[in-house]
Design an enzyme around this catalytic site. Structure first.
Site, PDB file in Angstrom:
ATOM      1  N   HIS A 288       0.864  -1.177   0.000  1.00  0.00           N
ATOM      2  CA  HIS A 288       0.000   0.000   0.000  1.00  0.00           C
ATOM      3  C   HIS A 288       0.904   1.232   0.000  1.00  0.00           C
ATOM      4  O   HIS A 288       1.693   1.437   0.934  1.00  0.00           O
ATOM      5  CB  HIS A 288      -0.893  -0.026   1.248  1.00  0.00           C
ATOM      6  CG  HIS A 288      -1.877   1.098   1.333  1.00  0.00           C
ATOM      7  ND1 HIS A 288      -3.220   0.939   1.050  1.00  0.00           N
ATOM      8  CD2 HIS A 288      -1.730   2.397   1.676  1.00  0.00           C
ATOM      9  CE1 HIS A 288      -3.848   2.087   1.220  1.00  0.00           C
ATOM     10  NE2 HIS A 288      -2.963   2.984   1.600  1.00  0.00           N
ATOM     11  N   HIS A 331      -0.491   3.303  11.689  1.00  0.00           N
ATOM     12  CA  HIS A 331       0.483   4.350  11.429  1.00  0.00           C
ATOM     13  C   HIS A 331       0.654   5.253  12.651  1.00  0.00           C
ATOM     14  O   HIS A 331      -0.315   5.587  13.332  1.00  0.00           O
ATOM     15  CB  HIS A 331      -0.024   5.193  10.250  1.00  0.00           C
ATOM     16  CG  HIS A 331       0.977   6.135   9.668  1.00  0.00           C
ATOM     17  ND1 HIS A 331       0.627   7.250   8.941  1.00  0.00           N
ATOM     18  CD2 HIS A 331       2.325   6.131   9.719  1.00  0.00           C
ATOM     19  CE1 HIS A 331       1.703   7.888   8.551  1.00  0.00           C
ATOM     20  NE2 HIS A 331       2.762   7.232   9.013  1.00  0.00           N
ATOM     21  N   GLU A 337      -2.633  14.902  10.871  1.00  0.00           N
ATOM     22  CA  GLU A 337      -3.517  14.494   9.787  1.00  0.00           C
ATOM     23  C   GLU A 337      -4.970  14.849  10.145  1.00  0.00           C
ATOM     24  O   GLU A 337      -5.555  14.251  11.056  1.00  0.00           O
ATOM     25  CB  GLU A 337      -3.406  12.994   9.526  1.00  0.00           C
ATOM     26  CG  GLU A 337      -2.010  12.543   9.124  1.00  0.00           C
ATOM     27  CD  GLU A 337      -1.928  11.051   8.859  1.00  0.00           C
ATOM     28  OE1 GLU A 337      -2.990  10.407   8.704  1.00  0.00           O
ATOM     29  OE2 GLU A 337      -0.804  10.515   8.822  1.00  0.00           O
ATOM     30  N   HIS A 361      -5.844  13.141  13.693  1.00  0.00           N
ATOM     31  CA  HIS A 361      -4.855  12.248  14.292  1.00  0.00           C
ATOM     32  C   HIS A 361      -3.580  13.068  14.442  1.00  0.00           C
ATOM     33  O   HIS A 361      -2.922  13.411  13.460  1.00  0.00           O
ATOM     34  CB  HIS A 361      -4.651  11.013  13.422  1.00  0.00           C
ATOM     35  CG  HIS A 361      -5.911  10.222  13.228  1.00  0.00           C
ATOM     36  ND1 HIS A 361      -6.317   9.740  12.011  1.00  0.00           N
ATOM     37  CD2 HIS A 361      -6.877   9.873  14.108  1.00  0.00           C
ATOM     38  CE1 HIS A 361      -7.470   9.103  12.152  1.00  0.00           C
ATOM     39  NE2 HIS A 361      -7.826   9.169  13.413  1.00  0.00           N
ATOM     40  N   HIS A 367      -3.083   5.465  14.584  1.00  0.00           N
ATOM     41  CA  HIS A 367      -4.382   5.399  13.921  1.00  0.00           C
ATOM     42  C   HIS A 367      -4.304   4.374  12.801  1.00  0.00           C
ATOM     43  O   HIS A 367      -3.236   3.878  12.466  1.00  0.00           O
ATOM     44  CB  HIS A 367      -4.806   6.763  13.384  1.00  0.00           C
ATOM     45  CG  HIS A 367      -3.786   7.418  12.498  1.00  0.00           C
ATOM     46  ND1 HIS A 367      -2.686   8.082  12.997  1.00  0.00           N
ATOM     47  CD2 HIS A 367      -3.687   7.501  11.145  1.00  0.00           C
ATOM     48  CE1 HIS A 367      -1.957   8.559  11.999  1.00  0.00           C
ATOM     49  NE2 HIS A 367      -2.533   8.204  10.855  1.00  0.00           N
TER      50      HIS A 367
END
Length: 434
Positions: A288, A331, A337, A361, A367
């Site tokens: 990803h 992460h 974010e 976050h 998160h």
């Protein structure tokens, strides 16, 4: 409304004149002794005079009355916007807001501005603020400008009809627009409208460098649209100019419209962009990719590769990775974010993250996908699949540590105290020795 005309390009040198006044642009110089049609010449500078040519931003406006013709500014009521980042104690927890309220009574765009979080100081031209807006009435004989920075406006509900000194543009959900520092504008709506705003202080947005991607991809410069010249000649009317200066709102009266620019030329302009035109780059093998591949616009800091603010989207796209957990990975990040949802369902939080809501976050706060998303992503058949169909989520990402305002933490009453529970069901799947 008559279909509007636009100029195409990002950071380009443009020129435009209202067709009612042909040859309104002076030839061969910027400030002749007498301008065509008895107009006034006025320069709007978005960078210092001596900024490098590649970065220099300015536009010459040819207008019926100069913008200096107003009464003194006076501080006015400001119930929603703030840059007081010390209102609340710091809170490192994951935060999720349910959809923000729509305007309950007659509120225009300026009335409906509320600050959720931010960092920095416009006085030193470093930092950002994140606002939301809700409105159901047009700005009547009012114009707004921001002396502190640029507004990147993300409509979530309702189309905005925006008059600027450069001309008119419409901005609908799944489009964005940027009104740069100092530009006067007015917003009209004909329905309930709601959205998000990313404000950056004293700096401007750029297209991100593409590196090994090459010459093309992501947001292409040709898809950015700038309005064409349009003027109104309204004299002897009461017009209110609202200015945002050092985080406060000020109001001044004048007896003519600020939208009286007959012609203009330059490269410092407002612009809009249709998010459906974003050319997605993604993995066609495994893993990803980092979300940086979805960056539409960036406002760089002085540290190479680190942004004061990135505007990132997660549009419909094909997912084809093999032997890969395809949803976003878990992460912890040195960046802040802030996410919003324009429409649809975000793949990592289906059903719980709603359009018109948001999440934050903070720096180094963990998160990632909730329990149901993790279980599905761990067991789904890895066949080519279109993801995020009918969805548009976005992220404002920043290297700054964002502080939530009192309005964002308490007054709006939308902060979800049970957000943390979406991760509580994540059990140990460890198969090694005890």
């Amino acid at each position: 409304m008559k279909e509007l005309q636009y100029l195409r390009g990002f950071g380009s040198e443009f020129s435009s004149e209202d067709p009612r006044c042909p040859n309104a642009l002076p030839l061969g110089q910027n400030s002749p002794q007498k301008c065509p049609y008895g107009l006034y010449a006025e320069q709007l500078s978005g960078t210092s005079f001596t900024a490098p040519r590649s970065e220099n931003r300015r536009t010459w406006l040819y207008r019926i009355r100069p913008s200096v013709g107003h009464q003194p500014f006076k501080k006015c009521a400001n119930t929603g916007m703030t840059h007081n980042w010390g209102e609340q104690e710091p809170d490192p927890n994951q935060m999720r807001w349910k959809p923000f309220d729509l305007a309950a009574s007659d509120e225009d765009f300026v009335d409906g501005l509320k600050t959720v979080c931010g960092a920095g100081d416009p006085k030193i031209k470093l930092g950002l603020a994140i606002h939301v807006y809700s409105c159901n009435s047009p700005m009547k004989n009012r114009a707004f400008y921001n002396a502190d920075g640029d507004f990147l406006i993300v409509p979530q509900m309702g189309t905005l009809i925006i008059r600027t000194e450069f001309g008119k543009m419409t901005v609908s959900p799944n489009e964005i627009c940027v009104i740069q520092q100092g530009m006067r504008f007015s917003v009209a709506v004909s329905e309930q409208s709601r959205g998000y705003i990313l404000e950056v202080f004293g700096r401007h947005f750029h297209l991100p460098d593409l590196g090994p991607i090459g010459a093309n991809g992501l947001a292409n410069a040709r898809d950015f649209l700038t309005p064409t010249a349009w003027y109104e000649n309204c004299e002897n009317i009461g017009f209110e100019i609202i200015g945002k200066f050092q985080g406060h709102l000020f109001s001044a009266e004048q007896n003519h419209s600020p939208f009286d620019v007959v012609a203009w030329h330059g490269n410092y302009v407002p612009y809009k962009y249709d998010l459906s035109k974003f050319m997605v780059i993604n993995s066609v093998s495994f893993d990803h990719c980092d979300p940086s591949i979805f960056t539409v616009l960036t406002c760089p800091s002085d540290k190479l590769g680190t942004a004061i603010a990135d505007f990132v989207i997660f549009p419909p796209r094909w997912s084809v990775q093999e032997h890969t957990f395809r949803p976003p990975y878990y992460h912890r990040n040195c960046m802040s974010e802030f996410m919003g949802l324009i429409l649809g369902e975000y793949e990592a939080k289906k059903g719980s993250f709603q359009p018109g809501g948001a999440t934050l976050h903070s720096i180094m706060t963990p998160h990632g996908p909730d329990k149901s998303c993790f279980e599905y992503g761990s067991n789904e058949p890895l066949v080519p699949k279109k993801v995020a169909e009918g969805t548009q989520a976005f992220m404002f990402e920043s290297c700054l540590s964002l502080a939530v305002t009192e309005w964002g933490a308490k007054t709006c009453e939308k902060l979800d105290p049970e957000y943390f529970k979406c991760w509580q069901g994540l059990n140990s799947n460890f198969t090694g020795p005890t």
